[in-house]
Design a protein around this motif. Sequence first.
Motif, mmCIF file in Angstrom:
data_model
loop_
_atom_site.group_PDB
_atom_site.id
_atom_site.type_symbol
_atom_site.label_atom_id
_atom_site.label_comp_id
_atom_site.label_asym_id
_atom_site.label_seq_id
_atom_site.Cartn_x
_atom_site.Cartn_y
_atom_site.Cartn_z
ATOM 1 N N MET B 36 0.732 -1.256 0.028
ATOM 2 C CA MET B 36 0.061 0.147 0.086
ATOM 3 C C MET B 36 0.604 1.188 0.216
ATOM 4 O O MET B 36 0.520 2.640 -0.328
ATOM 5 C CB MET B 36 -1.209 0.331 1.379
ATOM 6 C CG MET B 36 -1.739 -1.139 1.290
ATOM 7 S SD MET B 36 -3.642 -0.993 2.501
ATOM 8 C CE MET B 36 -2.587 -0.710 4.628
ATOM 9 N N GLU B 39 -0.286 5.455 0.901
ATOM 10 C CA GLU B 39 -1.319 5.595 0.866
ATOM 11 C C GLU B 39 -1.118 4.467 2.677
ATOM 12 O O GLU B 39 -2.158 5.505 3.665
ATOM 13 C CB GLU B 39 -2.334 4.100 0.339
ATOM 14 C CG GLU B 39 -2.563 4.983 -0.853
ATOM 15 C CD GLU B 39 -1.663 4.470 -2.218
ATOM 16 O OE1 GLU B 39 -0.445 4.192 -2.360
ATOM 17 O OE2 GLU B 39 -1.880 6.130 -3.452
ATOM 18 N N PRO B 141 -11.237 -11.831 -1.000
ATOM 19 C CA PRO B 141 -10.870 -12.790 -2.075
ATOM 20 C C PRO B 141 -9.455 -12.003 -2.465
ATOM 21 O O PRO B 141 -9.047 -10.875 -3.102
ATOM 22 C CB PRO B 141 -12.305 -12.325 -3.282
ATOM 23 C CG PRO B 141 -12.510 -11.206 -2.970
ATOM 24 C CD PRO B 141 -12.884 -11.189 -1.784
ATOM 25 N N ASN B 146 -5.600 -6.686 -4.157
ATOM 26 C CA ASN B 146 -5.172 -5.987 -4.726
ATOM 27 C C ASN B 146 -4.647 -5.161 -3.679
ATOM 28 O O ASN B 146 -5.631 -4.801 -2.583
ATOM 29 C CB ASN B 146 -5.949 -5.441 -5.280
ATOM 30 C CG ASN B 146 -6.125 -6.253 -6.808
ATOM 31 O OD1 ASN B 146 -5.123 -6.234 -7.026
ATOM 32 N ND2 ASN B 146 -6.947 -6.117 -7.548
ATOM 33 N N PRO B 147 -4.097 -4.622 -3.482
ATOM 34 C CA PRO B 147 -3.411 -3.815 -2.163
ATOM 35 C C PRO B 147 -4.216 -1.801 -2.288
ATOM 36 O O PRO B 147 -4.887 -1.701 -0.871
ATOM 37 C CB PRO B 147 -2.075 -2.837 -2.377
ATOM 38 C CG PRO B 147 -1.364 -3.838 -3.589
ATOM 39 C CD PRO B 147 -2.913 -4.917 -4.229
ATOM 40 N N SER B 148 -4.806 -2.163 -3.556
ATOM 41 C CA SER B 148 -5.944 -0.932 -3.104
ATOM 42 C C SER B 148 -7.131 -1.507 -2.927
ATOM 43 O O SER B 148 -7.900 -0.449 -1.787
ATOM 44 C CB SER B 148 -5.678 -0.450 -4.223
ATOM 45 O OG SER B 148 -6.450 -1.441 -4.783
ATOM 46 N N LEU B 149 -7.741 -2.619 -3.061
ATOM 47 C CA LEU B 149 -8.890 -3.470 -1.677
ATOM 48 C C LEU B 149 -8.766 -3.190 -0.906
ATOM 49 O O LEU B 149 -8.960 -2.907 -0.162
ATOM 50 C CB LEU B 149 -8.805 -4.955 -2.769
ATOM 51 C CG LEU B 149 -9.830 -5.740 -2.032
ATOM 52 C CD1 LEU B 149 -11.485 -4.818 -2.041
ATOM 53 C CD2 LEU B 149 -9.833 -7.003 -2.667
ATOM 54 N N SER B 152 -8.833 0.208 0.366
ATOM 55 C CA SER B 152 -10.014 0.761 0.903
ATOM 56 C C SER B 152 -11.150 0.047 1.778
ATOM 57 O O SER B 152 -11.739 1.221 2.642
ATOM 58 C CB SER B 152 -11.050 0.692 -0.096
ATOM 59 O OG SER B 152 -9.843 1.347 -1.668
ATOM 60 N N PHE B 164 -20.046 -0.500 2.199
ATOM 61 C CA PHE B 164 -19.124 -1.095 1.101
ATOM 62 C C PHE B 164 -18.662 -2.234 1.807
ATOM 63 O O PHE B 164 -17.880 -3.130 1.288
ATOM 64 C CB PHE B 164 -17.247 0.184 1.525
ATOM 65 C CG PHE B 164 -15.976 -0.642 0.774
ATOM 66 C CD1 PHE B 164 -15.797 0.103 -0.528
ATOM 67 C CD2 PHE B 164 -15.314 -1.347 1.371
ATOM 68 C CE1 PHE B 164 -14.718 -0.514 -1.103
ATOM 69 C CE2 PHE B 164 -14.095 -1.663 0.739
ATOM 70 C CZ PHE B 164 -14.307 -1.261 -0.424
ATOM 71 N N ALA B 201 -9.744 -10.273 -13.669
ATOM 72 C CA ALA B 201 -9.225 -10.230 -12.516
ATOM 73 C C ALA B 201 -8.501 -11.784 -12.046
ATOM 74 O O ALA B 201 -7.585 -11.265 -10.698
ATOM 75 C CB ALA B 201 -11.038 -10.550 -11.552
ATOM 76 N N ALA B 231 -15.916 -11.883 -7.662
ATOM 77 C CA ALA B 231 -16.223 -10.816 -6.987
ATOM 78 C C ALA B 231 -15.969 -9.692 -7.689
ATOM 79 O O ALA B 231 -16.513 -8.447 -7.312
ATOM 80 C CB ALA B 231 -14.935 -10.783 -5.464
ATOM 81 N N ALA B 232 -15.814 -9.706 -8.742
ATOM 82 C CA ALA B 232 -15.485 -8.838 -10.169
ATOM 83 C C ALA B 232 -16.880 -8.738 -10.369
ATOM 84 O O ALA B 232 -16.588 -7.662 -11.037
ATOM 85 C CB ALA B 232 -13.610 -8.327 -10.745
#
Lengths: 297, 246
Positions: B36, B39, B141, B146-149, B152, B164, B201, B231-232
Amino acid sequence: MVGLNRRFLIGDFRGAFVVEGKGKNPIESIFRLMIKHKFIDGLLTCSKTGDSPKLILKSDEVELPSRNTCFGVNSLLKRAIQKYRFSRLAVYAPACTFDGLNKTQYFGIGCNWTKTAISLKVGFLCPGLLTENGFTAEVSDITGKPGKVERFYFDRGELFYLLEDGSSVKVSPSIHHHYINSACRYCLNMAAKGTDITCVSLKEEDKVLFIVRSERGWSTLAHLQKVSPGEVLFRKADGELLTSVENFLREKILLNIADIVERVELGLPVPKWNDNKLRKFYRIWNSVDVNFEEEVF
Amino acid sequence: MFYRDRLSFEEEDFKLKVGFLHFSSCSGCQVAFLDMFEEAVEILDTVELVYSNMLTKRRDIPRMDVAFVEGALCVEDPHHINLLREVGKKAKVIVAIGGCAAFGGVRRLSCGNQLPQPQSQTFVPVTEVEFLRTKVKYAIPGCPPNPSLLYSFLLALLEVNEDFLLPFELMTSSTKASGFDIISEVVNKGFCVGCGTCSTACPTRAISFNRECGKPSFNSNLCVHCGSCLAACPQSFKPYPQPVYV
């Protein structure tokens, strides 16, 4: 209750313009200029025939799908963002592609850093996607003989196909409804509401109706006009044109709603983790006081 | 707020105590957290890392608000059983992170590209353990996610953004997720729009795109059961909040 008004059918927008592109397809001209002036570093869309996704890196390679078929665009997302490291990517696709893209941006599932890598989302008004076989079958159903579809457009609220032999065929929404992709029969977002700009193809090949929704779409077009004045001409769209688009959408969406209602009433299965999307719509459709904006369709 | 209920603290002093617990996996999920980068700095003043087998020197497991559990549980390994008991006692909320912890992942069939760790055969995801049923609140999942997931998700956890978090809550009750689901749940039920999000994904390219029919095609030999595809998919849970235009 869901009112099939302009807000539900087309969605909120800042302005609508008829865009003219000096004898060329104005959307292609706009993307060419955007790549040339480095507003974007790539364009994610489909091949002209719409059957395969395409990542465009150079301005002279810009070619957009001209028919209502555009599959697999998001399958190149990871390549664009993680391999080529694009940080200003534009996407041109139908609404369903943006559903996947917006979900990826919101949750972060699927492709890393999509949230910051997409700089412009341009959707096209989609009456339902067809495969090559679907087009062949639909044209033979309407005209009684085989024909290859070159492009689709809207004229006075009707959907038309321009065939390879130069003739135009009017496509009735009820016939079209039978040939589209099965998932498109449950679509309630044909006007690509989750995008910056929605394009509606018009009869003249060098004219397109732009429905500009977001500040980003608005300012991108303004910047483009500043750096290349006169390349594409913008004229405010008259109310009649928007009303005709709205009428087409209303006619088509009623067919989709009938399918959703039927599916829910029959209790046909939906994907797991679906969050009962169709059932929620069914409830709202049959209710008198629920605000549809609170829900996602 | 679920993790604050039994704490007495001054609002401004509150730091969410998080820990990473490692069962049988490649540790990629923990590495994804470290990815991350800048962030992560934004949330460092509200989060305290109390335990991690990679990042802290501590050997005993302290009490924590949120335990991020990576990897599947090896039933034959006494160390894993002890760890399971301890995490059940010490953590208020457990988040199963990554395909192995959430759905079994490569451990489900013990057919990944690396040897089972330790040399044992029976692996179950923590979402399937009855003993932790009330504590495992979310499953994320991905292989790795993903680091962004993850960023978030942490942010949503701190802000208690239920909108969310809801999909991740639903995923805890779905103990199996693989590319087969994309075919059986989405394509076969007539919901596939052919957008290709599942294909992008997939971390192992088990899902490719069939141009002829405009639908994904699935190679089960390559699937690691991470659940990213389903999930995507925009046809699975709520796609995204309706955009607001100003």
